[in-house]
Design an enzyme around this catalytic site. Sequence first.
Site, PDB file in Angstrom:
ATOM      1  N   GLY A   1      -4.677  -8.987  28.157  1.00  0.00           N
ATOM      2  CA  GLY A   1      -3.389  -9.577  28.458  1.00  0.00           C
ATOM      3  C   GLY A   1      -3.440 -10.903  27.567  1.00  0.00           C
TER       4      GLY A   1
ATOM      5  CG  ASP B   1      -7.437 -14.353  31.129  1.00  0.00           C
ATOM      6  OD1 ASP B   1      -6.812 -13.656  30.383  1.00  0.00           O
ATOM      7  OD2 ASP B   1      -7.485 -14.151  32.222  1.00  0.00           O
TER       8      ASP B   1
ATOM      9  CB  SER C   1      -3.267 -25.222  22.318  1.00  0.00           C
ATOM     10  OG  SER C   1      -1.992 -24.626  22.895  1.00  0.00           O
TER      11      SER C   1
ATOM     12  N   PRO D   1      -4.624 -13.808  40.954  1.00  0.00           N
ATOM     13  CG  PRO D   1      -4.734 -14.618  43.115  1.00  0.00           C
ATOM     14  CD  PRO D   1      -4.650 -13.395  42.444  1.00  0.00           C
TER      15      PRO D   1
ATOM     16  NE  ARG E   1     -25.558  10.839  22.539  1.00  0.00           N
ATOM     17  CZ  ARG E   1     -26.983  11.060  22.320  1.00  0.00           C
ATOM     18  NH1 ARG E   1     -27.446  10.929  21.387  1.00  0.00           N
ATOM     19  NH2 ARG E   1     -27.833  11.100  23.404  1.00  0.00           N
TER      20      ARG E   1
ATOM     21  CB  ALA F   1      -1.632 -11.712  31.102  1.00  0.00           C
TER      22      ALA F   1
ATOM     23  CE  LYS G   1      -3.052 -22.557  30.391  1.00  0.00           C
ATOM     24  NZ  LYS G   1      -3.029 -21.281  31.123  1.00  0.00           N
TER      25      LYS G   1
ATOM     26  CE  LYS H   1      -9.303 -13.258  24.334  1.00  0.00           C
ATOM     27  NZ  LYS H   1      -9.216 -13.843  25.787  1.00  0.00           N
TER      28      LYS H   1
ATOM     29  CD  GLN I   1     -11.476  -7.851  27.222  1.00  0.00           C
ATOM     30  OE1 GLN I   1     -12.540  -7.134  26.248  1.00  0.00           O
ATOM     31  NE2 GLN I   1     -10.424  -7.400  27.570  1.00  0.00           N
TER      32      GLN I   1
HETATM   33  P1  GDP Z   1      -5.603 -14.875  26.252  1.00  0.00           P
HETATM   34  O1  GDP Z   1      -5.970 -13.372  26.994  1.00  0.00           O
HETATM   35  O2  GDP Z   1      -6.879 -15.426  25.751  1.00  0.00           O
HETATM   36  O3  GDP Z   1      -4.584 -14.532  24.927  1.00  0.00           O
HETATM   37  O4  GDP Z   1      -4.867 -15.872  27.178  1.00  0.00           O
HETATM   38  P2  GDP Z   1      -3.902 -15.508  28.262  1.00  0.00           P
HETATM   39  O5  GDP Z   1      -2.484 -15.180  27.465  1.00  0.00           O
HETATM   40  O6  GDP Z   1      -4.396 -14.260  29.172  1.00  0.00           O
HETATM   41  O7  GDP Z   1      -3.572 -16.693  28.945  1.00  0.00           O
HETATM   42  C1  GDP Z   1      -3.232 -17.886  28.574  1.00  0.00           C
HETATM   43  C2  GDP Z   1      -2.049 -18.418  29.098  1.00  0.00           C
HETATM   44  O8  GDP Z   1      -1.812 -20.091  28.765  1.00  0.00           O
HETATM   45  C3  GDP Z   1      -0.859 -17.861  28.594  1.00  0.00           C
HETATM   46  O9  GDP Z   1       0.339 -17.799  29.560  1.00  0.00           O
HETATM   47  C4  GDP Z   1      -0.502 -18.816  27.117  1.00  0.00           C
HETATM   48  O10 GDP Z   1       0.913 -18.491  27.041  1.00  0.00           O
HETATM   49  C5  GDP Z   1      -0.564 -20.072  27.929  1.00  0.00           C
HETATM   50  N1  GDP Z   1      -1.223 -21.130  26.848  1.00  0.00           N
HETATM   51  C6  GDP Z   1      -1.794 -20.731  25.784  1.00  0.00           C
HETATM   52  N2  GDP Z   1      -2.223 -22.161  25.326  1.00  0.00           N
HETATM   53  C7  GDP Z   1      -1.506 -23.087  26.123  1.00  0.00           C
HETATM   54  C8  GDP Z   1      -1.643 -24.383  26.142  1.00  0.00           C
HETATM   55  O11 GDP Z   1      -1.867 -25.035  25.076  1.00  0.00           O
HETATM   56  N3  GDP Z   1      -0.862 -25.076  27.092  1.00  0.00           N
HETATM   57  C9  GDP Z   1      -0.073 -24.494  28.053  1.00  0.00           C
HETATM   58  N4  GDP Z   1       0.348 -25.130  28.938  1.00  0.00           N
HETATM   59  N5  GDP Z   1      -0.278 -23.114  28.175  1.00  0.00           N
HETATM   60  C10 GDP Z   1      -0.898 -22.329  27.112  1.00  0.00           C
HETATM   61  P1  IMO Z   2      -8.248 -11.027  27.973  1.00  0.00           P
HETATM   62  O1  IMO Z   2      -8.468 -10.506  26.433  1.00  0.00           O
HETATM   63  C1  IMO Z   2      -9.897 -11.775  31.792  1.00  0.00           C
HETATM   64  C2  IMO Z   2     -12.364  -8.971  33.412  1.00  0.00           C
HETATM   65  C3  IMO Z   2     -12.041  -8.350  34.884  1.00  0.00           C
HETATM   66  C4  IMO Z   2     -13.369  -7.792  35.744  1.00  0.00           C
HETATM   67  C5  IMO Z   2     -14.262  -7.666  34.414  1.00  0.00           C
HETATM   68  C6  IMO Z   2     -14.375  -6.076  34.115  1.00  0.00           C
HETATM   69  O2  IMO Z   2      -6.781 -11.181  28.468  1.00  0.00           O
HETATM   70  O3  IMO Z   2      -8.981 -12.434  28.044  1.00  0.00           O
HETATM   71  P2  IMO Z   2     -12.702  -4.354  32.966  1.00  0.00           P
HETATM   72  O4  IMO Z   2     -11.596  -3.889  33.535  1.00  0.00           O
HETATM   73  O5  IMO Z   2     -12.799  -4.873  31.554  1.00  0.00           O
HETATM   74  O6  IMO Z   2     -13.969  -3.213  33.063  1.00  0.00           O
HETATM   75  O7  IMO Z   2     -13.127  -5.402  34.022  1.00  0.00           O
HETATM   76  O8  IMO Z   2     -13.631  -8.083  33.325  1.00  0.00           O
HETATM   77  N1  IMO Z   2     -11.501  -8.948  32.585  1.00  0.00           N
HETATM   78  C7  IMO Z   2     -10.964  -9.933  31.904  1.00  0.00           C
HETATM   79  N2  IMO Z   2     -10.618 -11.195  32.338  1.00  0.00           N
HETATM   80  N3  IMO Z   2      -9.172 -11.698  30.603  1.00  0.00           N
HETATM   81  C8  IMO Z   2      -9.476 -10.453  30.206  1.00  0.00           C
HETATM   82  O9  IMO Z   2      -8.936 -10.180  28.931  1.00  0.00           O
HETATM   83  C9  IMO Z   2     -10.123  -9.538  31.038  1.00  0.00           C
HETATM   84  N4  IMO Z   2     -10.453  -8.183  30.728  1.00  0.00           N
HETATM   85  C10 IMO Z   2     -11.419  -7.893  31.572  1.00  0.00           C
HETATM   86  O10 IMO Z   2     -11.226  -9.100  35.465  1.00  0.00           O
HETATM   87  O11 IMO Z   2     -13.786  -9.245  35.965  1.00  0.00           O
HETATM   88 MG    MG Z   3      -5.370 -12.635  28.952  1.00  0.00          MG
END
Ligand code: GDP
Ligand code: IMO
Ligand code: MG
Length: 425
Positions: A40, A13, A410, A301, A140, A296, A328, A16, A221
């Site tokens: 997500g 999160d 960003s 939380p 496998r 996402a 962020k 990316k 991840q």
């Molecule tokens: P990812 O899984 O790595 O793609 O990240 P997520 O989308 O799960 O979480 C990142 C959140 O931060 C998303 O809601 C983005 O829209 C938001 N975001 C990304 N870059 C920025 C930033 O520079 N500032 C703010 N305020 N939000 C950002």
């Molecule tokens: P993005 O790509 C944050 C976390 C889960 C849990 C652990 C194992 O959005 O950054 P899983 O379902 O993969 O076996 O869960 O990994 N986890 C993530 N945490 N962002 C993600 O993806 C995650 N994908 C899995 O919360 O702790």
């Molecule tokens: Mg994410």
Amino acid sequence: MPTVVIIGAQWGDEGKGKIVDFLTEKCDYVVRFQGGCNAGHTVVVDDEKYILHLIPSGILHKNKKCIIGNGVVLDPESLLKEIDTLIKKGVEIDNNLYIAKHCHLIMPYHIAIEEQSEKKKKIGTTKKGIGPCYTDKIARNGVRMIDLLYPEVLKNKIQANLEIINFLLKNLYNAETLDEQKIFSQYMDYAEKLKKYIDDVDIMINNAIDNGKNVLFEGAQGTLLDIDHGTYPYVTSSNTVAGGACTGAGVSPKKINKIIGIVKAYTTRVGEGPFPTEIKDELGEQIRQKGGEFGATTGRPRRCGWLDLVGLKHSARVNGFTGIAITKLDILDGIDKLKVCVGYKYGNTVLEEFPKELEILEKCTPIYEELPGWNESTKGIKDYDNLPDNAKKYLQFIEDSLKVKIQIISTGQKRDEIIIKEFPL
Ligand code: GDP
Ligand code: IMO
Ligand code: MG
């Protein structure tokens, strides 16, 4: 010419999706190489919010080839839902989406088993069946995308796997068993809907690279969730590090040019597991609210904490980052003093390296350096020179500690809320 791998440097999160979407403009192909719909990735374009789970974040640009590589575990039901949602928002999927013949499929029994195992030993997974699917792959016993086109093969695999799974569900977990025929016909239905996307994508990607196309590999991840290099067992079940792009897409390490680490200006984590710099007081809640730090995929939380340079140093090393994108930064606006973890205290010793022993990491307390915050808003700033001095100092501190250049900063959710210090491709 360039191929670039985008990697989450923390526990996921990091933003990316936003960076991938931004860089896609200059790319021809965007490839997912590991993970599944546990990811997500949120992208905001013109006030419209998109959450990508399986489909590469490049799909929001026109005419970019978006590829799901062999290293991904794919839940057909989740993919079909995602396709449907995107089409309703006007995104063009056909002719832009390709799926590896040899990526593994998440089956209903993977989700059923995970549901039960999480009750016994809680990792705090997304309950999408990711771990059990990779387990079957390594053992496998997996069902692959291409099996959808060979009904007899599919049927036999489902039958063999269910024999074991149903035994476990009934006798170990005292749970409901699953119906073989129901799963088979469900997956034959998916086959009909998804067969047009199946291809030899490893050949496509290699041809593209050889023909001078720009190829972007989108990690899911984060490094500290990597099955080998993360906080095992509180990790996901794939190699999230840069090396995963090669095995998960069928590309030689010789062909990777750039590796960009995505670093959130603070740290978050979802699910169980150690998190030395977690902020457990009111400030943690304040950052969660301001940063919208809710999963996402699951809506949970996210735990929030200070930036951890010990974890990031480890991350920079195992990935070999050629550059960093800080995301962020705007969320830290208005915080009086910013803490940055520069080492861990473990008993009477000081650790400078991220420990591999969970038992040690769990007992580490962070050693912080305090940096002055800034009161000005950085939201939407596009020019580095317009950043407050203390924000520049914060960024410089990170760059000096990690010895990797910060190329992108960003400053908001939207595509254009971004500072490019040095274009990374
Ligand atoms: P990812 O899984 O790595 O793609 O990240 P997520 O989308 O799960 O979480 C990142 C959140 O931060 C998303 O809601 C983005 O829209 C938001 N975001 C990304 N870059 C920025 C930033 O520079 N500032 C703010 N305020 N939000 C950002
Ligand atoms: P993005 O790509 C944050 C976390 C889960 C849990 C652990 C194992 O959005 O950054 P899983 O379902 O993969 O076996 O869960 O990994 N986890 C993530 N945490 N962002 C993600 O993806 C995650 N994908 C899995 O919360 O702790
Ligand atoms: Mg994410």
